[in-house]
Write a protein that holds these residues in place. Sequence first.
Motif, mmCIF file in Angstrom:
data_model
loop_
_atom_site.group_PDB
_atom_site.id
_atom_site.type_symbol
_atom_site.label_atom_id
_atom_site.label_comp_id
_atom_site.label_asym_id
_atom_site.label_seq_id
_atom_site.Cartn_x
_atom_site.Cartn_y
_atom_site.Cartn_z
ATOM 1 N N ALA A 39 0.734 -1.181 -0.046
ATOM 2 C CA ALA A 39 -0.035 -0.072 0.063
ATOM 3 C C ALA A 39 0.914 1.207 -0.075
ATOM 4 N N PRO A 40 0.668 2.313 -0.509
ATOM 5 C CA PRO A 40 1.181 3.490 -0.380
ATOM 6 C C PRO A 40 1.772 3.968 0.942
ATOM 7 N N GLY A 41 3.073 4.134 0.922
ATOM 8 C CA GLY A 41 3.940 4.612 2.415
ATOM 9 C C GLY A 41 3.971 3.457 3.206
ATOM 10 N N LYS A 42 3.581 2.202 2.710
ATOM 11 C CA LYS A 42 3.967 1.071 3.639
ATOM 12 C C LYS A 42 4.976 0.073 2.954
ATOM 13 N N LEU A 43 5.453 -1.112 3.588
ATOM 14 C CA LEU A 43 6.274 -1.839 3.212
ATOM 15 C C LEU A 43 5.447 -2.968 2.474
ATOM 16 N N ASP A 82 -12.406 -12.326 -0.998
ATOM 17 C CA ASP A 82 -13.936 -12.158 -0.785
ATOM 18 C C ASP A 82 -13.919 -11.169 0.497
ATOM 19 N N SER A 83 -15.002 -10.305 0.703
ATOM 20 C CA SER A 83 -15.286 -9.523 1.563
ATOM 21 C C SER A 83 -14.216 -8.534 1.913
ATOM 22 N N LEU A 84 -13.870 -8.036 0.568
ATOM 23 C CA LEU A 84 -12.844 -6.911 0.706
ATOM 24 C C LEU A 84 -13.158 -5.958 1.448
ATOM 25 N N LYS A 85 -12.117 -5.275 1.901
ATOM 26 C CA LYS A 85 -12.139 -3.983 2.869
ATOM 27 C C LYS A 85 -11.369 -3.024 2.075
ATOM 28 N N PRO A 86 -11.650 -1.598 2.400
ATOM 29 C CA PRO A 86 -10.814 -0.573 1.935
ATOM 30 C C PRO A 86 -9.423 -0.743 2.339
ATOM 31 N N GLU A 87 -9.083 -1.297 3.437
ATOM 32 C CA GLU A 87 -7.651 -1.562 3.945
ATOM 33 C C GLU A 87 -6.973 -2.412 3.181
ATOM 34 N N ASP A 88 -7.677 -3.370 2.107
ATOM 35 C CA ASP A 88 -6.863 -4.140 1.296
ATOM 36 C C ASP A 88 -6.573 -3.489 0.190
ATOM 37 N N THR A 89 -6.730 -2.253 -0.259
ATOM 38 C CA THR A 89 -6.260 -1.370 -1.248
ATOM 39 C C THR A 89 -4.797 -1.741 -1.178
ATOM 40 N N THR A 117 -8.175 -1.739 -5.716
ATOM 41 C CA THR A 117 -8.651 -0.774 -4.978
ATOM 42 C C THR A 117 -10.055 -1.047 -4.332
ATOM 43 N N VAL A 118 -10.198 -0.861 -3.573
ATOM 44 C CA VAL A 118 -11.682 -1.290 -2.525
ATOM 45 C C VAL A 118 -12.103 0.284 -1.988
ATOM 46 N N SER A 119 -13.422 0.472 -2.642
ATOM 47 C CA SER A 119 -13.924 1.517 -2.231
ATOM 48 C C SER A 119 -14.952 1.418 -1.127
#
Length: 120
Positions: A39-43, A82-89, A117-119
């Motif tokens: 994710a942006p800014g993360k390892l 499945d059950s995607l979350k915004p934090e999976d982006t 991308t999960v909205s």
Amino acid sequence: VQLQASGGGLVQAGGSLRLSCAASGSIRSINSMGWYRQAPGKLRELVAVVSTGGTTAYADSVKGRFTISRDNAKNMVALQMDSLKPEDTAVYYCQAVVQLYYRAGNFQYWGQGTQVTVSS
């Protein structure tokens, strides 16, 4: 050796996506195949991995929601999300540890990355 990933995209929270990755080249055998994400800014972090024998491991954050599978005959790995979350982006990368025909040892290869991308 090339790893070609596909299947990313935009989905609403709670939805599903399936990623696929195919390995090609002078591969004698593949030890493990897996998926990582950054994710942006993360390892970059491990999402899931599967061994030749089918043993799997998952990050705690995706257990129960993601399923990794592998087709040894086709040198392919898939990730059902499945059950995607915004934090999976993140950008998702497939990875393989392989043995080559022309060189001894184990070698790690990466795919080009596919955006998920999960909205909310």
